[in-house]
Design an enzyme around this catalytic site. Structure first.
Site, mmCIF file in Angstrom:
data_model
loop_
_atom_site.group_PDB
_atom_site.id
_atom_site.type_symbol
_atom_site.label_atom_id
_atom_site.label_comp_id
_atom_site.label_asym_id
_atom_site.label_seq_id
_atom_site.Cartn_x
_atom_site.Cartn_y
_atom_site.Cartn_z
ATOM 1 N N CYS A 1 0.845 -1.203 0.000
ATOM 2 C CA CYS A 1 0.000 0.000 0.000
ATOM 3 C C CYS A 1 0.873 1.243 0.000
ATOM 4 C CB CYS A 1 -0.929 -0.010 1.211
ATOM 5 S SG CYS A 1 -2.244 -1.205 1.083
ATOM 6 N N ASP A 2 1.710 1.364 -0.999
ATOM 7 C CA ASP A 2 2.581 2.527 -1.166
ATOM 8 C C ASP A 2 2.595 2.870 -2.647
ATOM 9 O OD1 ASP A 2 4.956 4.192 -1.576
ATOM 10 O OD2 ASP A 2 5.428 3.716 0.503
#
Length: 381
Positions: free
Chosen positions: A328-329
């Site tokens: 989740c980047d």
């Protein structure tokens, strides 16, 4: 590059194992080491441990009588645990704590890199009488896929002063070093760096009666990625010519520090497709998300610098995709500008094989970012 581990054998070995994983072919590393010793018979090889510090690789290279370039006391401890003597180790990091210098000295290391006055003074205090070599800044490294500029090294003028200071403080001003950049495809960069070192050595001898007895040429030799480069034989032929031209019969000790060129081609990163999607109805290109990404094995795709060869088991029509990792980047996108052609029928659960991934993958991976564990590595004899 002689591929000692064919894709069929690789698929058979890895198909029942959970992804992502890295498979290392130790026979390839042994072949690469023997090729380097043949092409550079006058050189002492110091394997750059940071490229892949796996015990299996260190043990293999120890059995081949390799020396080792280390960047921290933790790498040093790995080698000492294997029985490698301090006399075969160089502390090649120019950025080091005084306490670490003392620790290396206590463990028998007597060869240190430096590029600053404070570091020279720390070495004189905590590693008296040791051999030091001063690292020069590269004049140009943009032709390398992974440039090494600014952070390490110093100007030629400062290198002169540091060598003189080292002698004054009781150290042995042993040599000079440079690094032309990792995955350097312009062989002339070695010629330029060797010429600069030869001129500096001559000036030191004529003005200060200090004789430089070692030249450390670092690494930079190529692995087999997507972009073409000359064969290693051509690198060696030209570099040996540059050495003969600039130093002749000076009986200089030569050191090379291969990391990528020894380990990269031995490894394949096996990753699974998590999702294939588009950002709009009927839009292109496809986004392919896999379970290896920037933070777990593929950090060298940062800025799309290292362009890996990516193989699919599927055949048939392909088109260009954006390849991204699982975290989740928003940075976790490996290739967007670089064209990555993958099969049109690629789907969830399919596997991709990222070749020449034996260096700077497992050792660069984050620990527990988004909870993902370190990437698992398997070794084949």
């Amino acid at each position: 590059m002689k591929d000692t581990l064919g894709i069929e054998k690789l698929i058979a070995f890895s198909q029942a194992k959970e992804t992502p994983l890295i498979v290392i072919d130790l026979a390839q590393i042994k072949d690469n080491y023997q090729e380097l010793t043949t092409l550079f018979p006058q050189a002492s090889i110091y394997y750059a441990v940071k490229a892949n510090p796996a015990v299996e690789i260190l043990s293999l290279l120890d059995s081949q009588k390799s020396n080792f370039d280390v960047a921290s006391r933790y790498e040093l401890d790995q080698l000492l645990a294997l029985g490698v003597e301090g006399s075969r180790i160089s502390f090649g990091n120019t950025i080091k704590k005084a306490t670490d210098i003392a620790y290396f000295y206590e463990k028998g290391v007597r060869l240190f890199a430096s590029d600053s006055e404070q570091d020279i003074r720390n070495l004189a205090e905590h590693a008296p009488n040791s051999k030091i070599y001063v690292r020069l800044l590269p004049e140009e490294s943009s032709s390398a896929d992974w440039p090494l500029s600014r952070k390490f090294g110093c100007s030629t003028e400062m290198a002169f002063d540091l060598i003189v200071l080292a002698q004054k403080l009781g150290l042995e001003p042993f040599g000079l070093s440079f690094h032309v950049g990792s995955q350097q495809r312009d062989i002339e960069q070695w010629g330029n760096a060797i010429s600069r070192c030869a001129a500096l050595a001559k000036e030191l001898k004529e003005t200060k009666q200090i004789e430089i007895r070692m030249l450390n040429m670092g690494g930079g030799f190529p692995a087999t990625y997507k972009l073409p480069n000359a064969p290693l034989e051509e690198y060696a032929s030209k570099i040996n010519f540059y050495l003969e031209r600039e130093f002749g019969d000076d009986h200089l000790q030569i050191i090379i520090e291969p990391g990528r060129s020894l380990a990269a081609d031995s490894g394949t990163l096996v990753t699974q497709v998590i999702l294939v999607s588009k950002k709009s109805t009927g839009g292109t290109p496809r986004w392919v998300y896999v379970d290896a990404g920037l933070f777990n094995g593929m950090i060298e795709t940062l800025d799309e610098s290292i362009k890996y060869r990516i193989v699919s088991e599927k055949t048939g029509p392909t088109d260009n995709v954006i390849l991204a990792g699982p975290t989740c980047d928003s940075m976790d996108v490996m290739y967007e500008k670089e064209k990555v052609e993958l099969p049109l029928d690629l789907k969830q659960g399919d596997r991709l094989y990222i070749r020449s991934a034996g260096a700077y993958t497992a050792s660069y991976a984050s620990v527990a970012f988004n909870g993902f564990p370190p990437i698992q590595t398997f070794f084949l004899q």
